[in-house]
Design a protein around this motif. Structure first.
Motif, short mmCIF file in Angstrom:
data_model
loop_
_atom_site.label_atom_id
_atom_site.label_comp_id
_atom_site.label_asym_id
_atom_site.label_seq_id
_atom_site.Cartn_x
_atom_site.Cartn_y
_atom_site.Cartn_z
N PHE A 116 3.03 5.07 2.42
CA PHE A 116 3.73 4.85 3.68
C PHE A 116 5.22 5.13 3.52
N PHE A 137 -4.50 -1.31 2.27
CA PHE A 137 -3.74 -2.02 3.31
C PHE A 137 -4.56 -3.18 3.88
N THR A 193 -4.85 -0.63 10.31
CA THR A 193 -3.46 -0.62 10.80
C THR A 193 -3.44 -0.75 12.32
N THR A 194 -2.24 -0.93 12.84
CA THR A 194 -2.10 -1.00 14.29
C THR A 194 -2.45 0.35 14.92
N GLU A 206 7.09 2.57 1.39
CA GLU A 206 6.55 2.47 0.03
C GLU A 206 5.73 3.70 -0.27
N PHE A 224 8.24 -4.96 12.17
CA PHE A 224 7.69 -5.20 10.84
C PHE A 224 8.20 -6.53 10.30
N ASP A 256 2.76 5.14 12.52
CA ASP A 256 4.11 4.65 12.82
C ASP A 256 5.11 5.81 12.77
N GLN A 268 -5.00 5.13 9.59
CA GLN A 268 -5.22 4.37 8.35
C GLN A 268 -5.97 3.10 8.71
N ALA A 312 4.76 -4.16 3.40
CA ALA A 312 4.04 -2.89 3.53
C ALA A 312 4.22 -2.32 4.94
N GLY A 313 5.42 -2.46 5.47
CA GLY A 313 5.65 -1.99 6.85
C GLY A 313 4.66 -2.63 7.79
N ILE A 314 4.40 -3.92 7.59
CA ILE A 314 3.35 -4.60 8.35
C ILE A 314 3.87 -5.04 9.71
N THR A 315 3.19 -4.61 10.74
CA THR A 315 3.54 -5.00 12.10
C THR A 315 3.14 -6.45 12.33
N ASN A 356 0.88 -1.16 0.00
CA ASN A 356 0.00 0.00 0.00
C ASN A 356 0.92 1.21 0.00
N ARG A 373 -2.78 -11.15 13.37
CA ARG A 373 -2.38 -11.37 11.97
C ARG A 373 -1.71 -12.74 11.80
N1 ARG Z 1 2.70 -0.84 10.82
C1 ARG Z 1 1.30 -0.58 10.72
C2 ARG Z 1 0.52 -1.86 10.66
O1 ARG Z 1 1.03 -2.88 10.40
C3 ARG Z 1 0.94 0.29 9.54
C4 ARG Z 1 1.34 -0.25 8.21
C5 ARG Z 1 0.77 0.56 7.05
N2 ARG Z 1 1.44 0.22 5.86
C6 ARG Z 1 1.21 0.78 4.65
N3 ARG Z 1 1.94 0.41 3.66
N4 ARG Z 1 0.27 1.67 4.49
O2 ARG Z 1 -0.64 -1.86 10.85
#
Ligand code: ARG
Length: 247
Positions: free
Chosen positions: A40, A78, A146-147, A44, A211, A185, A143, A95-98, A37, A103
């Motif tokens: 971010f 996302f 998201t976390t 990305e 992440f 974040d 967003q 995607a910087g995913i926590t 997504n 999850r």
């Molecule tokens: N780190 C947060 C999560 O995992 C936000 C990630 C949002 N990433 C993005 N590409 N928009 O929920």
């Protein structure tokens, strides 16, 4: 007549198979599809050429290269990434995913590749809000999925939370005073502040998050490859190069 009937049924079956496999989006074997997504930065985002670029993209490119595949990027919502993995539309979600317990029930994660946490962004002239504890009764942007969203939902009533598919729009609304704060974040908060100006973080970081790269549970071999490439990137110094390039 009977022969014709069998032939017709056979044709229909083949046709149906072809059509349904088409719907599932057959992925070509020589491609690695990354879902993300691109809202971010610096993980990305869309660059001046409107291409998806960033730290996560460099990592995904290295993974694709190690596998001898071409990287294809699917920019999506996302909240749709898990579903896209599990329906085999994408191979990896970067995607910087926590990495969270919820999850982990749905997808697998690589070893953590980055450390972050949530922070609060407010307008530069804001004096009342000094941390997440001062957000009661305020309008908070997050967003969706998201976390940051989860943290907000745990603390505040829904009517005080504005969920955005693109947090970029949340930053616009912050500037226009339609919201009072954003929970996001910290590295991304800092990048947006650089890009947009007119806002600041307050109260520091209030969660601890790691992440990871998400892969379908059906694909343990790919997860192993991803972890191997991450380890190689760290060992060769490439990973640090990416860090210096993007942070
Ligand atoms: N780190 C947060 C999560 O995992 C936000 C990630 C949002 N990433 C993005 N590409 N928009 O929920």
């Amino acid at each position: 007549m009977k022969k014709f009937f069998i032939y017709a049924v056979l044709c229909c079956t083949i046709f149906a198979l072809v059509v349904t496999s088409g719907c599932a989006g057959p992925k070509e074997a020589d491609k690695l599809v990354m879902g993300t997504n691109a809202d971010f930065p610096p993980f990305e985002f869309r660059n001046e050429d409107n291409e998806v670029d960033g730290f996560d993209v460099d990592i995904a490119k290295a993974i694709a290269e190690a596998l001898g595949k071409e990287l294809v990027i699917e920019d999506m919502e996302f909240g749709g990434l898990t579903q896209a993995l599990n329906s085999n539309r994408i191979d990896i979600a970067v995607a910087g995913i926590t990495i969270t317990d919820e999850r982990l029930l749905e997808v697998d994660f690589s070893e953590p590749y980055h450390f972050a946490g949530q922070t609060v962004v407010v307008r530069e002239d804001e004096e009342e809000i000094k941390s997440v504890d001062d957000l009661d009764g305020k309008i908070v942007a997050v967003q969706l999925g998201t976390t940051g969203d989860m943290e907000a939902e745990e603390r505040f009533p829904v009517e005080n939370i504005r969920q955005y598919n693109k947090i970029n729009e949340g930053f616009l609304d912050l500037a226009n005073k339609r919201v009072d704060a954003i929970i996001i974040d910290v590295p991304v908060a800092e990048r947006y502040i650089e890009i947009k100006g007119g806002c600041k973080t307050v109260g520091g970081v209030f969660t601890e998050e790691y992440f990871g790269i998400a892969v379908s549970k059906e694909n343990p071999e790919l997860l192993e490859e991803v972890d191997r490439v991450l380890a190689d990137l760290k060992e060769s110094g490439k990973f640090d190069e990416f860090i210096n390039k993007w942070f």
